[in-house]
Design an enzyme around this catalytic site. Structure first.
Site, PDB file in Angstrom:
ATOM      1  N   GLU A   1      32.622  25.942  33.380  1.00 55.06           N
ATOM      2  CA  GLU A   1      31.956  27.562  33.244  1.00 55.06           C
ATOM      3  C   GLU A   1      30.841  27.152  32.574  1.00 55.06           C
ATOM      4  OE1 GLU A   1      35.081  30.762  33.629  1.00 55.06           O
ATOM      5  OE2 GLU A   1      35.841  29.262  32.343  1.00 55.06           O
TER       6      GLU A   1
ATOM      7  N   GLU B   1      42.442  25.820  35.950  1.00 57.74           N
ATOM      8  CA  GLU B   1      43.354  26.912  35.257  1.00 57.74           C
ATOM      9  C   GLU B   1      44.416  27.484  35.741  1.00 57.74           C
ATOM     10  OE1 GLU B   1      39.132  27.376  33.564  1.00 57.74           O
ATOM     11  OE2 GLU B   1      39.943  26.952  35.595  1.00 57.74           O
TER      12      GLU B   1
END
Length: 242
Positions: A128, A149
């Site tokens: 990210e 995730e």
């Protein structure tokens, strides 16, 4: 004549690319460079100093050692609820800790170009951070990027769900987010739009990223969140239904 020449001489400011490393802020450095509170705060402070330094014209962001970042500190995530409760009970004034979302937003809005130099893994929060950077260049081999995730029961929480589709398209983004599988084929990543360049095997990744940073100083800064999603609403609907 000498005075006139000095007056008419234009000073050319030299481009200074600052290399900032992720990791090493903790007492016991982790080779995976997880984005725990210490590393987040340290990176934020390093970037703020670079922002106010008039001599710095661009940034290369890299991980300490041979890994960019494996993402969030899972130990920290497991302790968040307990620590929050303890802080409320003690009523202590805690040092402000920047969240990963805030850090990514700060990186994307940074007024000087930031090039992420990626080797090893850039997973989860590490990925990210690269998505929030203005350019992404990777090592010639051994790189894995992804948002895993879902494998620990959560979804990307620092803007990855918004930035990734704007770079690689909705279908590719859904595949990466919903399966959690990392992408190791950097030629495919380049074709998808996930990265901007693969460093030639005979060149230093940091030096190659510096060249990109110097070039980037001459261009408008691209910010991923300002890009349009590649699919039309109708196409997006069809992708989501498939």
């Amino acid at each position: 004549i000498s005075s006139s020449r000095e007056t008419n001489t234009k000073k050319i400011r030299k481009m200074v690319v600052q290399v900032i490393e992720i990791g090493g802020a903790t007492k016991s450095p982790n080779p995976l460079n997880p984005f725990g509170p210490e590393n987040r705060n340290q990176l934020h402070q390093d970037l703020k100093h670079a922002q106010t330094d008039a001599n710095v014209t661009s940034i290369v962001l890299k991980g300490q050692g041979r890994t960019f970042s494996a993402g969030a500190d899972l130990v920290e995530l497991s302790m968040l609820e307990r620590l929050s409760k303890q802080s409320l009970e003690e009523g202590e004034k805690k040092e402000t800790i920047i969240s990963l979302m805030e850090l990514c937003n700060f990186i994307e809005a940074f007024p000087k170009p930031i090039v992420a130099a990626i080797e090893g893994v850039a997973l989860g929060g590490g990925c990210e951070v690269t998505l929030a950077s203005h350019y992404r260049v990777v090592a010639a081999s051994g790189v894995q990027m992804g948002l895993p995730e879902v494998n620990v029961g959560v979804i990307p929480g620092a803007g990855g769900t918004q930035r990734l589709p704007r770079l690689v398209g909705l279908q590719n983004a859904l595949d990466m987010i919903c399966t959690g599988k990392p992408l190791g084929d950097m030629n495919k990543a380049l074709t998808m739009g996930l990265i901007d360049a693969v460093c030639p095997p005979d060149k230093s990744l940091v030096d190659y990223a510096k060249v990109w940073a110097e070039w980037a100083e001459l261009m408008p800064i691209p910010r991923v969140s300002q890009k349009s999603v590649k699919e039309t609403p109708t196409q997006a609907y069809q992708v989501c239904r498939a």
